[in-house]
Motif scaffolding. Structure first.
Motif, PDB file in Angstrom:
ATOM      1  N   THR A   1      -0.410  -6.712  -9.368  1.00 49.47           N
ATOM      2  CA  THR A   1      -1.772  -7.061  -9.768  1.00 49.47           C
ATOM      3  C   THR A   1      -2.169  -6.205 -10.976  1.00 49.47           C
ATOM      4  O   THR A   1      -1.989  -4.985 -10.962  1.00 49.47           O
ATOM      5  N   THR A   2      -2.658  -6.823 -12.020  1.00 50.77           N
ATOM      6  CA  THR A   2      -3.022  -6.086 -13.226  1.00 50.77           C
ATOM      7  C   THR A   2      -4.244  -5.204 -12.936  1.00 50.77           C
ATOM      8  O   THR A   2      -5.264  -5.689 -12.458  1.00 50.77           O
ATOM      9  N   ILE A   3      -4.092  -3.914 -13.187  1.00 48.71           N
ATOM     10  CA  ILE A   3      -5.220  -2.999 -13.024  1.00 48.71           C
ATOM     11  C   ILE A   3      -5.931  -2.923 -14.368  1.00 48.71           C
ATOM     12  O   ILE A   3      -5.313  -2.634 -15.391  1.00 48.71           O
ATOM     13  N   LYS A   4      -7.210  -3.216 -14.349  1.00 52.57           N
ATOM     14  CA  LYS A   4      -7.961  -3.205 -15.611  1.00 52.57           C
ATOM     15  C   LYS A   4      -8.527  -1.821 -15.895  1.00 52.57           C
ATOM     16  O   LYS A   4      -8.905  -1.093 -14.978  1.00 52.57           O
ATOM     17  N   PHE A   5      -8.580  -1.517 -17.164  1.00 53.53           N
ATOM     18  CA  PHE A   5      -9.177  -0.249 -17.571  1.00 53.53           C
ATOM     19  C   PHE A   5     -10.697  -0.339 -17.445  1.00 53.53           C
ATOM     20  O   PHE A   5     -11.296  -1.352 -17.790  1.00 53.53           O
ATOM     21  N   GLU A   6     -11.294   0.727 -16.933  1.00 55.67           N
ATOM     22  CA  GLU A   6     -12.754   0.727 -16.806  1.00 55.67           C
ATOM     23  C   GLU A   6     -13.382   1.577 -17.908  1.00 55.67           C
ATOM     24  O   GLU A   6     -12.937   2.706 -18.153  1.00 55.67           O
ATOM     25  N   THR A   7     -14.392   1.014 -18.561  1.00 60.46           N
ATOM     26  CA  THR A   7     -15.105   1.731 -19.625  1.00 60.46           C
ATOM     27  C   THR A   7     -15.535   3.114 -19.139  1.00 60.46           C
ATOM     28  O   THR A   7     -16.055   3.261 -18.041  1.00 60.46           O
ATOM     29  N   THR A   8     -15.251   4.101 -19.957  1.00 59.08           N
ATOM     30  CA  THR A   8     -15.493   5.493 -19.578  1.00 59.08           C
ATOM     31  C   THR A   8     -16.445   6.150 -20.563  1.00 59.08           C
ATOM     32  O   THR A   8     -16.252   6.055 -21.777  1.00 59.08           O
ATOM     33  N   LYS A   9     -17.446   6.829 -20.032  1.00 59.92           N
ATOM     34  CA  LYS A   9     -18.397   7.550 -20.869  1.00 59.92           C
ATOM     35  C   LYS A   9     -17.847   8.947 -21.141  1.00 59.92           C
ATOM     36  O   LYS A   9     -17.257   9.562 -20.251  1.00 59.92           O
ATOM     37  N   CYS A  10     -18.027   9.419 -22.367  1.00 55.60           N
ATOM     38  CA  CYS A  10     -17.513  10.751 -22.726  1.00 55.60           C
ATOM     39  C   CYS A  10     -18.657  11.762 -22.792  1.00 55.60           C
ATOM     40  O   CYS A  10     -19.800  11.399 -23.016  1.00 55.60           O
ATOM     41  N   ASP A  11     -18.308  13.031 -22.613  1.00 57.56           N
ATOM     42  CA  ASP A  11     -19.285  14.115 -22.750  1.00 57.56           C
ATOM     43  C   ASP A  11     -19.309  14.601 -24.193  1.00 57.56           C
ATOM     44  O   ASP A  11     -18.252  14.712 -24.814  1.00 57.56           O
ATOM     45  N   VAL A  12     -20.490  14.893 -24.702  1.00 55.76           N
ATOM     46  CA  VAL A  12     -20.610  15.389 -26.068  1.00 55.76           C
ATOM     47  C   VAL A  12     -21.226  16.788 -26.020  1.00 55.76           C
ATOM     48  O   VAL A  12     -22.315  16.966 -25.477  1.00 55.76           O
ATOM     49  N   ASP A  13     -20.502  17.771 -26.561  1.00 57.04           N
ATOM     50  CA  ASP A  13     -21.045  19.134 -26.702  1.00 57.04           C
ATOM     51  C   ASP A  13     -21.388  19.332 -28.165  1.00 57.04           C
ATOM     52  O   ASP A  13     -20.490  19.338 -29.002  1.00 57.04           O
ATOM     53  N   LEU A  14     -22.674  19.506 -28.440  1.00 54.74           N
ATOM     54  CA  LEU A  14     -23.064  19.621 -29.843  1.00 54.74           C
ATOM     55  C   LEU A  14     -22.632  20.951 -30.443  1.00 54.74           C
ATOM     56  O   LEU A  14     -22.353  21.037 -31.630  1.00 54.74           O
ATOM     57  N   PHE A  15     -22.531  22.014 -29.635  1.00 56.76           N
ATOM     58  CA  PHE A  15     -22.176  23.313 -30.225  1.00 56.76           C
ATOM     59  C   PHE A  15     -20.910  23.898 -29.615  1.00 56.76           C
ATOM     60  O   PHE A  15     -20.540  23.575 -28.531  1.00 56.76           O
TER      61      PHE A  15
END
Ligand code: NAG
Ligand code: NAG
Ligand code: NAG
Ligand code: NAG
Ligand code: NAG
Length: 218
Positions: free
Chosen positions: A204-218
């Motif tokens: 069964t094809t496993i689909k990739f799930e959209t992933t949110k990334c963390d952003v560190d400004l400094f």
């Protein structure tokens, strides 16, 4: 004439007496007005900064991994990791008044804490409220990865690998006519990648799930 002279004398006398009174506590008067001055400067500076913040209201950039394909991910008998990883990412600038120059973007891929891939993304400019698509690709082999063996064996059995993809950037912000230099936000994405098809027992094809990334400004 006489009256005027008199008044003048009175005035001078009263001035002198006032001066005498203030010199009695000249130091505390000086301290007091200096304190008042410092407080009013602090309040003014604070108000100006708050007004600028209200007008420009900076929002952090938003980053997602929309799709990712791991077409090869194998650990050889001599602990060399062979990998082909392609990502489709979206970087969004949600700001109405801030434009962003991405002068340098380096993508690094880590597996079980070990870096195995490094690539750069061409520099780009991002206007107000726009999104950019990035597609970093990692192809190659990384030797001497004995430490990942246990994790690799376990995750291969589970059918998906957890890989960290970090972006190290150098950006400039453009606010009206001003440019702000020297910002180096770091973007961290922990992606769950379906194992390459032959490695999976389940067809069964496993689909990739959209992933949110963390952003560190400094
Ligand atoms: C993700 O990429 C794979 C391989 O390129 C493709 O088959 C699939 O349709 C893509 N998925 C999405 C949601 O774009
Ligand atoms: C992985 O990438 C290498 C080099 O780009 C290529 O030769 C190879 O065919 C690719 N393998 C797979 C399974 O995608
Ligand atoms: C390990 O194996 C791979 C493929 O089998 C080969 O390309 C690589 O040169 C080997 N590395 C070492 C250090 O022996
Ligand atoms: C990884 O560990 C397994 C057993 O846990 C072993 O059989 C295998 O040879 C190891 N592979 C490498 C590349 O060290
Ligand atoms: C394959 O995986 C899917 C989803 O994880 C599951 O519903 C299905 O039962 C699995 N099939 C087999 C034969 O293991």
């Amino acid at each position: 004439m006489a009256e005027q002279k008199h008044g003048d004398l009175n005035g001078r006398r009263s001035y002198r007496s006032m001066g005498r009174r203030s010199s009695d506590c000249g130091l505390c008067w000086l301290c007091c007005s200096l304190l008042k001055l410092i407080i009013s400067i602090a309040i003014t500076v604070g108000a100006v900064i708050f007004a600028i913040w209200l007008v420009f209201r900076p929002n952090e950039i938003k980053v997602h991994v929309d799709n990712a394909t791991l077409s090869r991910f194998t650990l050889t008998a001599n602990s060399t990791l062979l990998y082909n990883l392609t990502l489709a990412m979206t970087v969004r600038n949600p700001n109405r008044r801030i434009a962003i120059y991405y002068d340098y973007v380096e993508a690094q891929a880590f597996y079980s804490g070990e870096r195995f891939g490094l690539t750069t993304v061409p520099p780009f400019y991002q206007g107000h409220k726009t999104s950019s698509q990035l597609s970093p690709e990692f192809h190659g082999k990384q030797p001497a990865l004995t430490s990942v063996n246990a994790t690799f064996t376990r995750e291969k059995g589970e059918g998906s690998f957890y890989v960290d993809v970090n972006l190290y950037t150098k950006i400039r912000l453009k606010v009206w006519i001003f440019k702000i230099h020297g910002l180096k936000p770091e973007i961290r994405c922990n992606v769950k990648l379906p194992a390459p098809a032959p490695a999976r027992k389940n067809t069964t094809t496993i689909k990739f799930e959209t992933t949110k990334c963390d952003v560190d400004l400094f």
